[in-house]
Scaffold this active site. Structure first.
Site, short mmCIF file in Angstrom:
data_model
loop_
_atom_site.label_atom_id
_atom_site.label_comp_id
_atom_site.label_asym_id
_atom_site.label_seq_id
_atom_site.Cartn_x
_atom_site.Cartn_y
_atom_site.Cartn_z
N HIS A 58 -4.78 1.95 7.43
CA HIS A 58 -3.39 2.44 7.52
C HIS A 58 -3.17 3.57 6.51
O HIS A 58 -2.64 4.63 6.84
CB HIS A 58 -2.44 1.27 7.26
CG HIS A 58 -0.99 1.65 7.20
ND1 HIS A 58 -0.08 1.29 8.16
CD2 HIS A 58 -0.29 2.38 6.28
CE1 HIS A 58 1.11 1.79 7.86
NE2 HIS A 58 1.01 2.44 6.71
N GLU A 59 -3.59 3.33 5.26
CA GLU A 59 -3.34 4.34 4.20
C GLU A 59 -4.21 5.58 4.40
O GLU A 59 -3.77 6.69 4.11
CB GLU A 59 -3.59 3.72 2.82
CG GLU A 59 -2.71 2.53 2.46
CD GLU A 59 -1.22 2.78 2.63
OE1 GLU A 59 -0.77 3.94 2.55
OE2 GLU A 59 -0.50 1.79 2.88
N CYS A 116 5.42 0.15 7.22
CA CYS A 116 5.14 1.31 6.35
C CYS A 116 6.40 1.65 5.58
O CYS A 116 7.50 1.71 6.16
CB CYS A 116 4.72 2.49 7.23
SG CYS A 116 4.38 4.00 6.31
N LEU A 117 6.25 1.91 4.28
CA LEU A 117 7.43 2.25 3.46
C LEU A 117 8.07 3.56 3.93
O LEU A 117 9.24 3.80 3.64
CB LEU A 117 7.02 2.35 1.99
CG LEU A 117 6.69 1.01 1.33
CD1 LEU A 117 6.11 1.23 -0.06
CD2 LEU A 117 7.91 0.10 1.26
N HIS A 169 -2.66 8.13 6.56
CA HIS A 169 -1.70 9.00 5.85
C HIS A 169 -2.40 10.24 5.29
O HIS A 169 -1.81 11.32 5.25
CB HIS A 169 -1.04 8.25 4.69
CG HIS A 169 0.08 7.35 5.08
ND1 HIS A 169 1.26 7.81 5.62
CD2 HIS A 169 0.22 6.00 4.99
CE1 HIS A 169 2.08 6.78 5.85
NE2 HIS A 169 1.47 5.67 5.49
N GLY A 211 0.83 -1.20 0.00
CA GLY A 211 0.00 0.00 0.00
C GLY A 211 0.86 1.25 0.00
O GLY A 211 1.99 1.23 0.50
N GLN A 268 3.12 10.05 0.65
CA GLN A 268 4.41 9.36 0.83
C GLN A 268 5.37 9.64 -0.33
O GLN A 268 6.57 9.39 -0.21
CB GLN A 268 4.20 7.85 1.00
CG GLN A 268 3.47 7.46 2.28
CD GLN A 268 3.27 5.97 2.39
OE1 GLN A 268 2.27 5.44 1.91
NE2 GLN A 268 4.21 5.29 3.00
C1 Y12 Z 1 -0.55 -4.18 7.09
C2 Y12 Z 1 0.66 -4.14 6.53
C3 Y12 Z 1 1.02 -3.02 5.79
C4 Y12 Z 1 0.15 -1.97 5.62
C5 Y12 Z 1 0.47 -0.73 4.86
C6 Y12 Z 1 1.35 -0.88 3.69
N1 Y12 Z 1 2.69 -1.08 4.09
C7 Y12 Z 1 3.65 -1.56 3.28
O1 Y12 Z 1 3.38 -1.79 2.14
C8 Y12 Z 1 4.98 -1.73 3.85
C9 Y12 Z 1 5.98 -2.26 3.16
C10 Y12 Z 1 7.35 -2.41 3.66
C11 Y12 Z 1 8.29 -2.99 2.82
C12 Y12 Z 1 9.60 -3.13 3.25
O2 Y12 Z 1 10.57 -3.64 2.42
C13 Y12 Z 1 10.80 -5.00 2.33
O3 Y12 Z 1 10.17 -5.77 3.02
C14 Y12 Z 1 11.82 -5.44 1.38
C15 Y12 Z 1 9.97 -2.72 4.52
O4 Y12 Z 1 11.28 -2.98 4.95
C16 Y12 Z 1 12.23 -2.02 4.88
O5 Y12 Z 1 12.00 -0.98 4.38
C17 Y12 Z 1 13.54 -2.37 5.49
C18 Y12 Z 1 9.05 -2.12 5.33
C19 Y12 Z 1 7.73 -1.97 4.91
C20 Y12 Z 1 -1.02 -2.03 6.24
C21 Y12 Z 1 -1.37 -3.13 6.94
CO CO Z 2 2.27 3.76 5.61
#
Ligand code: Y12
Ligand code: CO
Length: 173
Positions: free
Chosen positions: A137-138, A95-96, A141, A45, A50
């Protein structure tokens, strides 16, 4: 085109985003860029703020049962409004904009979402499980709120300490 992702503690993430009123080619290109950026960073997401655009826009691509993120399962959600939130659930969120940090957060279990698609058409979506969690979550933001602001005082303190240390280590490497 991939866009740079803004990370905590950048104050831009505190911005309240404004509604989209024009559903034109420029918006469509922006949505395509958001998708490319989210996928390139292994996200499920992403909200427009962001990537430094204060618009009420978010995209989601929830993995299917095999864990694959399919483009056809991507939802582009514009000007969303939550109706009928029900129940409670806890999920470990990430969260990214807060890389490397994951914490249990309580959210509504299910909800009905009214939003517009990229052409301005009204859509009604019944959401539960990970989709409902990711929507909440989004949508935080869009109000300038990060999931870490939902942590208890002690867990927030722990986060600040760990995150600061990680930033310092990253700078030194
Ligand atoms: C549940 C889970 C997530 C959300 C909101 C959306 N969040 C994400 O998309 C988070 C992604 C994310 C990706 C990462 O990178 C990797 O895993 C390779 C990360 O790790 C780093 O940046 C080190 C952290 C988050 C809502 C509900
Ligand atoms: Co986020």
């Amino acid at each position: 085109m991939k866009l740079p992702i803004i990370t905590y503690p950048d104050k831009v993430l505190k911005t309240h985003s404004r509604p989209v009123t024009v559903f034109d080619d420029e918006l469509h290109t922006f949505l395509d860029n958001m998708f490319e950026t989210m996928m390139d960073n292994n996200g499920i997401g992403l909200a427009a703020i962001q990537v430094a655009r204060p618009l009420r826009v978010l995209i989601l691509c929830i993995p299917d049962e095999e864990g694959n993120q399919l483009k056809e399962n991507t939802r582009e959600i514009i000007n969303p409004v939550i109706h009928n939130p029900q129940g409670n659930t806890i999920y470990q969120e990430g969260c990214l904009s807060v890389p490397g940090f994951y914490e249990d957060i309580e959210r509504f279990e299910s909800l009905v979402l009214h939003y517009q698609d990229r052409h301005g058409n009204e859509v009604r979506l019944e959401a539960n499980e990970l989709l409902a969690i990711a929507i909440q979550h989004e949508m935080d933001h869009l109000e300038g709120k990060l999931f870490i602001e939902r942590l208890s005082y002690n867990r927030r303190k722990k986060f600040e300490k760990e995150y600061k240390r990680a930033l310092k280590e990253k700078k030194q490497s």
